[in-house]
Scaffold this motif. Structure first.
Motif, PDB file in Angstrom:
ATOM      1  N   ASP A 117       0.808  -1.225   0.000  1.00  0.00           N
ATOM      2  CA  ASP A 117       0.000   0.000   0.000  1.00  0.00           C
ATOM      3  C   ASP A 117       0.839   1.271   0.000  1.00  0.00           C
ATOM      4  N   LEU A 118       2.149   1.132  -0.008  1.00  0.00           N
ATOM      5  CA  LEU A 118       3.010   2.312   0.000  1.00  0.00           C
ATOM      6  C   LEU A 118       2.764   3.171  -1.241  1.00  0.00           C
ATOM      7  N   ARG A 119       2.686   4.489  -1.026  1.00  0.00           N
ATOM      8  CA  ARG A 119       2.435   5.409  -2.129  1.00  0.00           C
ATOM      9  C   ARG A 119       3.699   6.214  -2.412  1.00  0.00           C
ATOM     10  N   PRO A 120       4.321   5.973  -3.564  1.00  0.00           N
ATOM     11  CA  PRO A 120       5.589   6.637  -3.863  1.00  0.00           C
ATOM     12  C   PRO A 120       5.404   8.066  -4.356  1.00  0.00           C
ATOM     13  N   CYS A 121       6.431   8.852  -4.132  1.00  0.00           N
ATOM     14  CA  CYS A 121       6.523  10.180  -4.745  1.00  0.00           C
ATOM     15  C   CYS A 121       7.778  10.176  -5.611  1.00  0.00           C
ATOM     16  N   ARG A 122       7.641  10.543  -6.869  1.00  0.00           N
ATOM     17  CA  ARG A 122       8.772  10.527  -7.796  1.00  0.00           C
ATOM     18  C   ARG A 122       9.347  11.920  -8.015  1.00  0.00           C
ATOM     19  N   THR A 123       8.816  12.905  -7.283  1.00  0.00           N
ATOM     20  CA  THR A 123       9.312  14.281  -7.398  1.00  0.00           C
ATOM     21  C   THR A 123       9.638  14.838  -6.017  1.00  0.00           C
ATOM     22  N   ALA A 124      10.131  13.970  -5.117  1.00  0.00           N
ATOM     23  CA  ALA A 124      10.302  14.372  -3.722  1.00  0.00           C
ATOM     24  C   ALA A 124      11.475  15.320  -3.511  1.00  0.00           C
ATOM     25  N   PHE A 125      12.518  15.200  -4.337  1.00  0.00           N
ATOM     26  CA  PHE A 125      13.738  15.959  -4.067  1.00  0.00           C
ATOM     27  C   PHE A 125      14.270  16.647  -5.312  1.00  0.00           C
ATOM     28  N   ILE A 126      15.239  17.497  -5.097  1.00  0.00           N
ATOM     29  CA  ILE A 126      15.728  18.390  -6.148  1.00  0.00           C
ATOM     30  C   ILE A 126      16.374  17.647  -7.315  1.00  0.00           C
ATOM     31  N   ASP A 127      16.828  16.407  -7.094  1.00  0.00           N
ATOM     32  CA  ASP A 127      17.476  15.667  -8.171  1.00  0.00           C
ATOM     33  C   ASP A 127      16.502  14.771  -8.942  1.00  0.00           C
ATOM     34  N   ALA A 128      15.197  15.026  -8.793  1.00  0.00           N
ATOM     35  CA  ALA A 128      14.182  14.141  -9.388  1.00  0.00           C
ATOM     36  C   ALA A 128      14.232  14.102 -10.913  1.00  0.00           C
ATOM     37  N   HIS A 129      14.801  15.123 -11.559  1.00  0.00           N
ATOM     38  CA  HIS A 129      14.913  15.127 -13.018  1.00  0.00           C
ATOM     39  C   HIS A 129      16.336  14.872 -13.502  1.00  0.00           C
ATOM     40  N   THR A 130      17.289  14.788 -12.580  1.00  0.00           N
ATOM     41  CA  THR A 130      18.690  14.630 -12.973  1.00  0.00           C
ATOM     42  C   THR A 130      18.943  13.203 -13.450  1.00  0.00           C
ATOM     43  N   GLN A 187      26.962  20.931  -6.342  1.00  0.00           N
ATOM     44  CA  GLN A 187      26.792  20.421  -7.700  1.00  0.00           C
ATOM     45  C   GLN A 187      25.411  19.820  -7.922  1.00  0.00           C
ATOM     46  N   VAL A 188      24.762  19.341  -6.848  1.00  0.00           N
ATOM     47  CA  VAL A 188      23.421  18.777  -6.973  1.00  0.00           C
ATOM     48  C   VAL A 188      22.421  19.881  -7.319  1.00  0.00           C
ATOM     49  N   ILE A 189      22.524  21.015  -6.640  1.00  0.00           N
ATOM     50  CA  ILE A 189      21.642  22.151  -6.911  1.00  0.00           C
ATOM     51  C   ILE A 189      21.868  22.678  -8.320  1.00  0.00           C
ATOM     52  N   GLU A 190      23.128  22.755  -8.726  1.00  0.00           N
ATOM     53  CA  GLU A 190      23.449  23.269 -10.066  1.00  0.00           C
ATOM     54  C   GLU A 190      22.963  22.321 -11.159  1.00  0.00           C
ATOM     55  N   ASP A 191      23.150  21.015 -10.973  1.00  0.00           N
ATOM     56  CA  ASP A 191      22.674  20.043 -11.967  1.00  0.00           C
ATOM     57  C   ASP A 191      21.154  20.065 -12.066  1.00  0.00           C
ATOM     58  N   ALA A 192      20.477  20.207 -10.925  1.00  0.00           N
ATOM     59  CA  ALA A 192      19.015  20.232 -10.921  1.00  0.00           C
ATOM     60  C   ALA A 192      18.475  21.422 -11.707  1.00  0.00           C
ATOM     61  N   ALA A 193      19.126  22.567 -11.567  1.00  0.00           N
ATOM     62  CA  ALA A 193      18.682  23.762 -12.297  1.00  0.00           C
ATOM     63  C   ALA A 193      18.756  23.539 -13.806  1.00  0.00           C
ATOM     64  N   ASP A 194      19.758  22.778 -14.244  1.00  0.00           N
ATOM     65  CA  ASP A 194      19.882  22.479 -15.676  1.00  0.00           C
ATOM     66  C   ASP A 194      18.735  21.611 -16.180  1.00  0.00           C
ATOM     67  N   HIS A 195      18.013  20.975 -15.251  1.00  0.00           N
ATOM     68  CA  HIS A 195      16.900  20.100 -15.629  1.00  0.00           C
ATOM     69  C   HIS A 195      15.562  20.617 -15.109  1.00  0.00           C
ATOM     70  N   GLY A 196      15.520  21.911 -14.785  1.00  0.00           N
ATOM     71  CA  GLY A 196      14.247  22.570 -14.537  1.00  0.00           C
ATOM     72  C   GLY A 196      13.766  22.616 -13.106  1.00  0.00           C
ATOM     73  N   LEU A 197      14.518  22.085 -12.152  1.00  0.00           N
ATOM     74  CA  LEU A 197      14.067  22.080 -10.767  1.00  0.00           C
ATOM     75  C   LEU A 197      14.834  23.105  -9.936  1.00  0.00           C
ATOM     76  N   VAL A 198      14.077  23.912  -9.206  1.00  0.00           N
ATOM     77  CA  VAL A 198      14.662  24.961  -8.367  1.00  0.00           C
ATOM     78  C   VAL A 198      14.142  24.799  -6.950  1.00  0.00           C
ATOM     79  N   LEU A 199      15.049  24.854  -5.983  1.00  0.00           N
ATOM     80  CA  LEU A 199      14.699  24.761  -4.574  1.00  0.00           C
ATOM     81  C   LEU A 199      14.708  26.159  -3.966  1.00  0.00           C
ATOM     82  N   SER A 200      13.635  26.504  -3.268  1.00  0.00           N
ATOM     83  CA  SER A 200      13.556  27.830  -2.660  1.00  0.00           C
ATOM     84  C   SER A 200      14.347  27.868  -1.362  1.00  0.00           C
ATOM     85  N   GLU A 201      14.612  29.060  -0.880  1.00  0.00           N
ATOM     86  CA  GLU A 201      15.336  29.208   0.388  1.00  0.00           C
ATOM     87  C   GLU A 201      14.539  28.641   1.559  1.00  0.00           C
TER      88      GLU A 201
END
Length: 321
Positions: free
Chosen positions: A15-28, A150-164
């Motif tokens: 019954d576990l429900r996954p999230c595939r967009t949980a973190f900033i590297d979800a598109h990397t 480098q994780v934050i920078e790579d994520a930005a290249d793939h459209g994901l931005v983390l707010s402050e």
């Protein structure tokens, strides 16, 4: 307590429900197939899409990561404890600013108490979908994740931005930072130098315990794996015990805080005044405080179970070298 009441405190593996967009590297690439599960407590997910199965405060969080082969979780750090045990598969854990300071490979049932203040990541190096269970210290898990630059920078290249504020926005889906809110700043070189780079030998001896070693020492009584006077001497905000068939007792136990039961192998019958339930590997059960219960294997064969109970300790061991 009725069986229906207790069933509401059980999260079944199926019954576990996954999230595939949980973190900033979800598109990397390389990290874009992972699934995050938040089982007890809000965890550290950065996505509003994350489903929380049980919201009752326990003093710690229970989560899980499911990943196909060759999928990895990017380098990050936490302000509170992070403990993993392998439920399924074969996993490589690595740490350091670039992930090359040290590493260890864990198999089913192995447990790793990762010190706070160290960049760490992990990947499934097995041949099938794998799952690792996570225990995070504190009800709010320390306020989120600290990512390597480098994780934050790579994520930005793939459209994901983390707010402050630690919230994730997918610019490819038309979601941008709210007006007046800035992106999460990357750590400076001076800040990065405060993150230790321990070697494999330094970490593995003190913070990793193997499943079969725990089986051997829990032949007469449950083994205290993590705690102030445990095999791994740490005060992460919770104690972790390991039970096997020989150490399971028919006498009832109870705790002054909620306890969480997580089988690794075999089926376990959990009984209490008013009912009983059977748990399989991957199931997670929250036992209310002060409720007397028994935990015994319900079928023949190998059986092992981790039990977690909260304490007053705030964060967990920080690497001291």
């Amino acid at each position: 307590m009725t069986p229906q009441d207790m069933e509401a405190r059980i999260v079944r593996y199926g019954d576990l429900r996954p999230c595939r967009t949980a973190f900033i590297d979800a598109h990397t690439p390389g990290s874009d197939q992972k699934e995050n599960f938040t089982i007890i407590g809000g965890g550290v997910s950065e996505s509003a899409d994350q489903h929380v199965h049980i919201t009752i405060p326990h003093g710690f969080n229970i989560g899980a990561a499911g990943q196909p082969p060759k999928c990895r979780n990017s380098l990050h750090s936490h302000r509170t404890a992070e403990v993993f045990f392998v439920l399924k598969g074969r996993w490589r854990f690595f740490w350091g600013r670039r992930g090359d300071a040290g590493e260890v490979v864990l198999e089913q049932g192995d447990i790793f108490d990762i010190p706070t203040g160290i960049f760490r990541g992990f990947e499934n190096i097995g041949d099938d979908y794998g799952m690792i269970m996570a225990i995070l210290g504190g009800d709010d898990a320390g306020g989120g994740v600290i990512w390597a630059p480098q994780v934050i920078e790579d994520a930005a290249d793939h459209g994901l931005v983390l707010s402050e504020k630690g919230k994730l926005y997918d610019t490819k889906a038309g979601r941008s930072l709210p007006e007046g809110e800035r992106p999460m700043p990357v750590l400076s070189e001076a800040e990065l130098k405060t993150f230790p780079e321990p070697t494999t030998m330094q970490v593995v001896g003190g913070y990793v315990r193997r499943y079969w070693d725990l089986v051997a020492i829990s032949d007469k009584a449950p083994a205290r794996v993590i705690g102030e006077t445990a095999i791994i001497r740490d005060k992460p905000g919770f104690d972790v015990d390991f039970l096997t068939r020989p150490s399971a007792r028919t006498e009832a136990a109870s705790h002054d805080r909620p306890a969480v039961l997580m089988p690794v192998r075999g089926h376990w019958r959990i009984g209490w005044d008013g009912g009983a339930a059977t748990l399989a590997p991957g199931d997670t059960m929250s036992v209310p405080e002060a409720l007397a219960y028994t935990a015994t294997p319900s079928m023949s064969g190998e059986a092992a179970l981790y039990r977690v109970v909260g304490t007053d300790d705030p964060a967990g061991q920080t690497w001291k070298g």
